[in-house]
Design a protein around this motif. Structure first.
Motif, PDB file in Angstrom:
ATOM      1  N   GLU A 122       0.813  -1.218   0.000  1.00  0.00           N
ATOM      2  CA  GLU A 122       0.000   0.000   0.000  1.00  0.00           C
ATOM      3  C   GLU A 122       0.843   1.263   0.000  1.00  0.00           C
ATOM      4  O   GLU A 122       0.309   2.361  -0.089  1.00  0.00           O
ATOM      5  N   VAL A 123       2.165   1.149   0.118  1.00  0.00           N
ATOM      6  CA  VAL A 123       3.031   2.327   0.097  1.00  0.00           C
ATOM      7  C   VAL A 123       3.186   2.779  -1.349  1.00  0.00           C
ATOM      8  O   VAL A 123       3.558   2.005  -2.229  1.00  0.00           O
ATOM      9  N   LYS A 124       2.874   4.055  -1.569  1.00  0.00           N
ATOM     10  CA  LYS A 124       2.962   4.618  -2.915  1.00  0.00           C
ATOM     11  C   LYS A 124       3.809   5.886  -2.898  1.00  0.00           C
ATOM     12  O   LYS A 124       3.926   6.574  -1.889  1.00  0.00           O
ATOM     13  N   HIS A 125       4.394   6.162  -4.043  1.00  0.00           N
ATOM     14  CA  HIS A 125       5.185   7.372  -4.257  1.00  0.00           C
ATOM     15  C   HIS A 125       4.290   8.333  -5.035  1.00  0.00           C
ATOM     16  O   HIS A 125       3.885   8.041  -6.157  1.00  0.00           O
ATOM     17  N   LEU A 126       3.966   9.462  -4.412  1.00  0.00           N
ATOM     18  CA  LEU A 126       3.049  10.446  -5.006  1.00  0.00           C
ATOM     19  C   LEU A 126       3.819  11.683  -5.453  1.00  0.00           C
ATOM     20  O   LEU A 126       4.708  12.154  -4.747  1.00  0.00           O
ATOM     21  N   LEU A 166       5.880   9.842   0.078  1.00  0.00           N
ATOM     22  CA  LEU A 166       5.668   8.406   0.221  1.00  0.00           C
ATOM     23  C   LEU A 166       4.706   8.220   1.369  1.00  0.00           C
ATOM     24  O   LEU A 166       4.868   8.841   2.432  1.00  0.00           O
ATOM     25  N   ALA A 167       3.694   7.387   1.161  1.00  0.00           N
ATOM     26  CA  ALA A 167       2.688   7.165   2.202  1.00  0.00           C
ATOM     27  C   ALA A 167       1.982   5.848   1.945  1.00  0.00           C
ATOM     28  O   ALA A 167       1.951   5.345   0.824  1.00  0.00           O
ATOM     29  N   GLU A 168       1.407   5.310   3.021  1.00  0.00           N
ATOM     30  CA  GLU A 168       0.537   4.146   2.894  1.00  0.00           C
ATOM     31  C   GLU A 168      -0.853   4.658   2.526  1.00  0.00           C
ATOM     32  O   GLU A 168      -1.428   5.462   3.255  1.00  0.00           O
ATOM     33  N   ILE A 169      -1.374   4.207   1.408  1.00  0.00           N
ATOM     34  CA  ILE A 169      -2.718   4.601   1.007  1.00  0.00           C
ATOM     35  C   ILE A 169      -3.685   3.607   1.638  1.00  0.00           C
ATOM     36  O   ILE A 169      -3.646   2.412   1.368  1.00  0.00           O
ATOM     37  N   ILE A 170      -4.560   4.123   2.495  1.00  0.00           N
ATOM     38  CA  ILE A 170      -5.519   3.301   3.221  1.00  0.00           C
ATOM     39  C   ILE A 170      -6.796   3.138   2.422  1.00  0.00           C
ATOM     40  O   ILE A 170      -7.386   2.074   2.347  1.00  0.00           O
ATOM     41  N   GLU A 171      -7.223   4.240   1.798  1.00  0.00           N
ATOM     42  CA  GLU A 171      -8.462   4.221   1.021  1.00  0.00           C
ATOM     43  C   GLU A 171      -8.350   5.269  -0.076  1.00  0.00           C
ATOM     44  O   GLU A 171      -7.709   6.296   0.094  1.00  0.00           O
ATOM     45  N   ARG A 209       1.312   7.591   7.700  1.00  0.00           N
ATOM     46  CA  ARG A 209       2.770   7.538   7.627  1.00  0.00           C
ATOM     47  C   ARG A 209       3.299   8.275   6.391  1.00  0.00           C
ATOM     48  O   ARG A 209       4.162   7.783   5.676  1.00  0.00           O
ATOM     49  N   ALA A 210       2.787   9.462   6.154  1.00  0.00           N
ATOM     50  CA  ALA A 210       3.206  10.241   4.989  1.00  0.00           C
ATOM     51  C   ALA A 210       4.509  10.973   5.286  1.00  0.00           C
ATOM     52  O   ALA A 210       4.609  11.702   6.266  1.00  0.00           O
ATOM     53  N   LEU A 211       5.488  10.748   4.431  1.00  0.00           N
ATOM     54  CA  LEU A 211       6.763  11.441   4.530  1.00  0.00           C
ATOM     55  C   LEU A 211       7.052  12.124   3.201  1.00  0.00           C
ATOM     56  O   LEU A 211       6.858  11.552   2.133  1.00  0.00           O
TER      57      LEU A 211
END
Length: 143
Positions: A8-12, A21-26, A36-38
């Motif tokens: 679920e971690v994506k690079h936006l 970089l963050a885990e997309i929950i929905e 956990r957005a960094l």
């Protein structure tokens, strides 16, 4: 420390130019719910060496149970992070969570110390009269 769902971690890439970089929950038509957005920060050293580091995307949002919304209108691109970036992200998340836990422990210790001092002050001031000023309890300064 909590587990990271690496699938679920994506690079936006955002319309502001920021990379996150963050885990997309929905994901909805209008919002991405993330945790956990960094933010990826690029700096150039004095010798013109370029290096990257992670910083919190939003200040004080270091608790993994706190969710943020990113408007999809502002997302230019989404991709899976490179394996090396994912390892650095994991290390950064672990460091952020370790520091947060240490700060919580330190705050708890400080509060316990303050409560003990207040209890001691109350015990020492058994004669509470207005005329001689003994009814004023000293409170420690907390920064």
């Amino acid at each position: 420390m909590s587990d990271i769902d690496y699938y679920e971690v994506k690079h936006l890439k955002l319309s502001t130019g920021e990379e996150v970089l963050a885990e997309i929950i929905e994901e909805t038509d209008y919002d991405l719910v993330v945790k956990r957005a960094l933010r990826l920060q690029t700096d150039i050293d004095n010798d013109r060496t370029r290096y990257h580091s992670f910083r919190p995307f939003m200040t004080y949002q270091d608790d993994p149970e706190i969710y943020s919304l990113i408007k999809t209108l502002h997302v230019v691109a989404i991709t899976f992070p490179a394996p090396a970036m994912l390892k650095q992200y994991q290390a950064s998340i672990e460091e952020v969570e370790r520091v947060r836990e240490e700060m919580e422990e330190e705050t708890t210790e400080q509060l316990e110390k303050i409560m003990k001092q207040m209890e001691d002050n109350v015990k020492d001031n058994t004669d509470l009269r207005d005329s001689d000023g003994t009814n004023i309890l000293p409170f420690p300064t907390v920064h």
